[in-house]
Scaffold this motif. Sequence first.
Motif, PDB file in Angstrom:
ATOM      1  N   SER A  87       5.134  10.768   1.097  1.00 15.43           N
ATOM      2  CA  SER A  87       4.822   9.436   0.593  1.00 15.43           C
ATOM      3  C   SER A  87       5.139   8.408   1.663  1.00 15.43           C
ATOM      4  O   SER A  87       6.132   8.527   2.388  1.00 15.43           O
ATOM      5  CB  SER A  87       5.635   9.125  -0.676  1.00 15.43           C
TER       6      SER A  87
ATOM      7  N   ILE B 104      -5.366   0.998   7.288  1.00 18.55           N
ATOM      8  CA  ILE B 104      -6.058   0.419   6.131  1.00 18.55           C
ATOM      9  C   ILE B 104      -6.340  -1.048   6.429  1.00 18.55           C
ATOM     10  O   ILE B 104      -5.472  -1.785   6.891  1.00 18.55           O
ATOM     11  CB  ILE B 104      -5.223   0.548   4.843  1.00 18.55           C
TER      12      ILE B 104
ATOM     13  N   LYS C 192      -4.044   3.336  -9.309  1.00 21.36           N
ATOM     14  CA  LYS C 192      -3.770   4.534  -8.518  1.00 21.36           C
ATOM     15  C   LYS C 192      -5.052   5.355  -8.431  1.00 21.36           C
ATOM     16  O   LYS C 192      -5.619   5.738  -9.456  1.00 21.36           O
ATOM     17  CB  LYS C 192      -2.637   5.344  -9.151  1.00 21.36           C
TER      18      LYS C 192
ATOM     19  N   TRP D 144      -2.100   6.693   9.229  1.00 21.80           N
ATOM     20  CA  TRP D 144      -3.210   6.065   8.527  1.00 21.80           C
ATOM     21  C   TRP D 144      -3.365   4.614   8.920  1.00 21.80           C
ATOM     22  O   TRP D 144      -2.441   3.972   9.422  1.00 21.80           O
ATOM     23  CB  TRP D 144      -3.085   6.190   7.011  1.00 21.80           C
TER      24      TRP D 144
ATOM     25  N   LEU E 215      -3.843   6.990  -3.449  1.00 24.54           N
ATOM     26  CA  LEU E 215      -3.532   5.664  -2.912  1.00 24.54           C
ATOM     27  C   LEU E 215      -3.279   4.695  -4.053  1.00 24.54           C
ATOM     28  O   LEU E 215      -4.000   4.696  -5.063  1.00 24.54           O
ATOM     29  CB  LEU E 215      -4.684   5.132  -2.049  1.00 24.54           C
ATOM     30  N   GLU E 216      -2.236   3.886  -3.888  1.00 19.70           N
ATOM     31  CA  GLU E 216      -1.948   2.798  -4.828  1.00 19.70           C
ATOM     32  C   GLU E 216      -1.834   1.501  -4.046  1.00 19.70           C
ATOM     33  O   GLU E 216      -1.227   1.454  -2.974  1.00 19.70           O
ATOM     34  CB  GLU E 216      -0.642   3.061  -5.581  1.00 19.70           C
TER      35      GLU E 216
ATOM     36  N   VAL F 169      -7.229   8.220   6.953  1.00 17.67           N
ATOM     37  CA  VAL F 169      -5.993   8.982   6.794  1.00 17.67           C
ATOM     38  C   VAL F 169      -6.088  10.231   7.660  1.00 17.67           C
ATOM     39  O   VAL F 169      -7.084  10.969   7.590  1.00 17.67           O
ATOM     40  CB  VAL F 169      -5.760   9.381   5.321  1.00 17.67           C
TER      41      VAL F 169
ATOM     42  N   LEU G  77     -10.237   2.571   4.828  1.00 16.32           N
ATOM     43  CA  LEU G  77      -9.059   3.318   5.263  1.00 16.32           C
ATOM     44  C   LEU G  77      -9.440   4.608   5.971  1.00 16.32           C
ATOM     45  O   LEU G  77     -10.526   5.171   5.759  1.00 16.32           O
ATOM     46  CB  LEU G  77      -8.138   3.627   4.086  1.00 16.32           C
TER      47      LEU G  77
ATOM     48  N   LEU H 127       0.849  -1.189   0.000  1.00 19.44           N
ATOM     49  CA  LEU H 127       0.000   0.000   0.000  1.00 19.44           C
ATOM     50  C   LEU H 127       0.888   1.243   0.000  1.00 19.44           C
ATOM     51  O   LEU H 127       1.778   1.367   0.840  1.00 19.44           O
ATOM     52  CB  LEU H 127      -0.910   0.011   1.227  1.00 19.44           C
TER      53      LEU H 127
ATOM     54  N   LEU I 172       0.744   5.430  -0.068  1.00 18.07           N
ATOM     55  CA  LEU I 172      -0.099   6.605   0.120  1.00 18.07           C
ATOM     56  C   LEU I 172       0.731   7.862  -0.144  1.00 18.07           C
ATOM     57  O   LEU I 172       1.846   7.993   0.362  1.00 18.07           O
ATOM     58  CB  LEU I 172      -0.652   6.648   1.543  1.00 18.07           C
TER      59      LEU I 172
END
Length: 580
Positions: free
Chosen positions: A464, A505, A547, A503, A568-569, A522, A520, A418, A420
């Motif tokens: 990131s 998730i 993404k 965060w 988010l990816e 954040v 999730l 994950l 972010l």
Amino acid sequence: MEGMKSFILAQIAWVISLIPGGPLKAEDDLYAWSVRSYRAPESMFWAAAGEGLNPEMPRKEASASATVEILRQNHGRVAQALAEEGIHLPEGSLAVMDGDQATLVVRTMGHCHGLLRAWERTLWPHTPRNLAFRLDVVEVDAAFMQQVMRDAGDLAEHGPLLARFDEPGGAGLCQFVTSTRLEGKSGQEIRLTVAGEAAGDPPHLKLQIDAALGRDDESIDVKTALDLYGFTGQAEGREGWQTFSTVCCQLRNGQTRLINVWPVPEGPLGRVRAAFLNGRILPVLPQSDGRAEALVNQFGASVIPLPKPGTAAVGAAQIPEGMALRRFRVSPDFCQVAMPAGDRSSDPFGPTLAASEKKFGVPQEILAAQGITFPEGAFALLAPMSRLLVVQNTPENLDLVDAYLEWGDTNSPRDIALILHVIEGDAKTLRDMERQSPAGADQGKLLESLLNAAANGSGGVVQSSWAMTQSGARVAFGSGEVKKPHRLDESWNLGNFASGLSWEIDPILGADGRNLDLNLAVNTFGQAMRVSQSTLKTSLTVLSGMKRFLGLWKPEGVGQDRLQAVFLEARIVRFAEDQK
């Protein structure tokens, strides 16, 4: 039966010889002779052969003739024990057991080494083992780390990525914050605490590892909880920072994974830290000094001569028109399949299928059960030593095999990476980009343009973070400046940030192995120069590698021309050896 077995082995050797890509590896050539060592506890090795068969090793002062005779007797007893296990060594093979060092050395052909490796694995559950872990935390320029995360892609083995931080190109940008090694037993908690700098400070480092051997005895299921603390200044002027994370992953023996990336909470903007975790399975066996292998290499030809060189009787067939060859790496238990429904109990409410109720299937039958047809001239064969699945079929059917191995092989373990990105930048630029973003589910190009602009100094501030987890396991992360206590006798309010990012998730892997359902939350904290306090909670479904543009807003306390965006990816990651 032996004739059919020889025919199949010949076909595998011929198929592999036709595959382009350079010379064959020794483990892929089923007719190549080689010497290999196997670790085998003597008590387990001779359990099926009976007492009185324990072979002797020649003394170091023994003459050459005595050494040859003792090795010949040793081989006879080993061959007898292996035959009891269903492994019949081909003519010209030589096997020597050094019981004191729990080492079996065998000179034989490639296909027989495949059987020996499989047999060696059956001994592992009876061998005491420890688990060893190494955690490296590095600090590096954010732009350098962005490239590392891009290159990580869907890779499961990140050792080469960690090695970049020691290369000349990264030496000036990188520093190792800490390196930690811990060892323990499967199923037992491992905990390390490093004291803080001053009295009353929290520990500088807290690391907890909960790990257990996987069901295949080749993997490790790992859950890590990492806390890093730091303080600067004196008395009332002290500043504190904290980073915490809880992540899960699976490791192959010797594998290295990137498990965390986070912004440096106490340093300048544009710096990030990354945590790499390495895991190893250490059998509790005597250290081998290589003497048995040296004796086989030195006296093997005198004990049992190798057969005269010859060419295997492999036909000179050609690939049929309209077909192609492709090879795939498969998981260790690829051929382990569930019993058919007709073999189950008639009680629909009976117990579920246990691992011991599974059987081994033929590769072509396994693929055919998925609806993949095999017209005349097509086949699927598995080289056991390298777990190399070789398939000859039409291009369309080969694509179906590829799709099944990528997503349908439920035996193949998968982790979830994950990533972010929190981006604060010019309001007009972000508004224009949001309006121009595609209506589809993937906003990868938009994210890439923002990251590139930030790296070039023409964009906003980027934070990131990366974390590794598994389906059904919550990943929690936070990094930031800790709020100061109001009085000197008060303790630090850990987990309550004055600035930074946190965060949580909860990911769930879909039944098709491609979709991810994510819940999730954040949280961003702090001054406008970093990110301002905001909270985003949402749920969504994504595909691996997708993404998503999760949110855009104007935080309180920042200028009128600033907005904050969150991307988010999520990536589904398979074990390194299961990737092509």
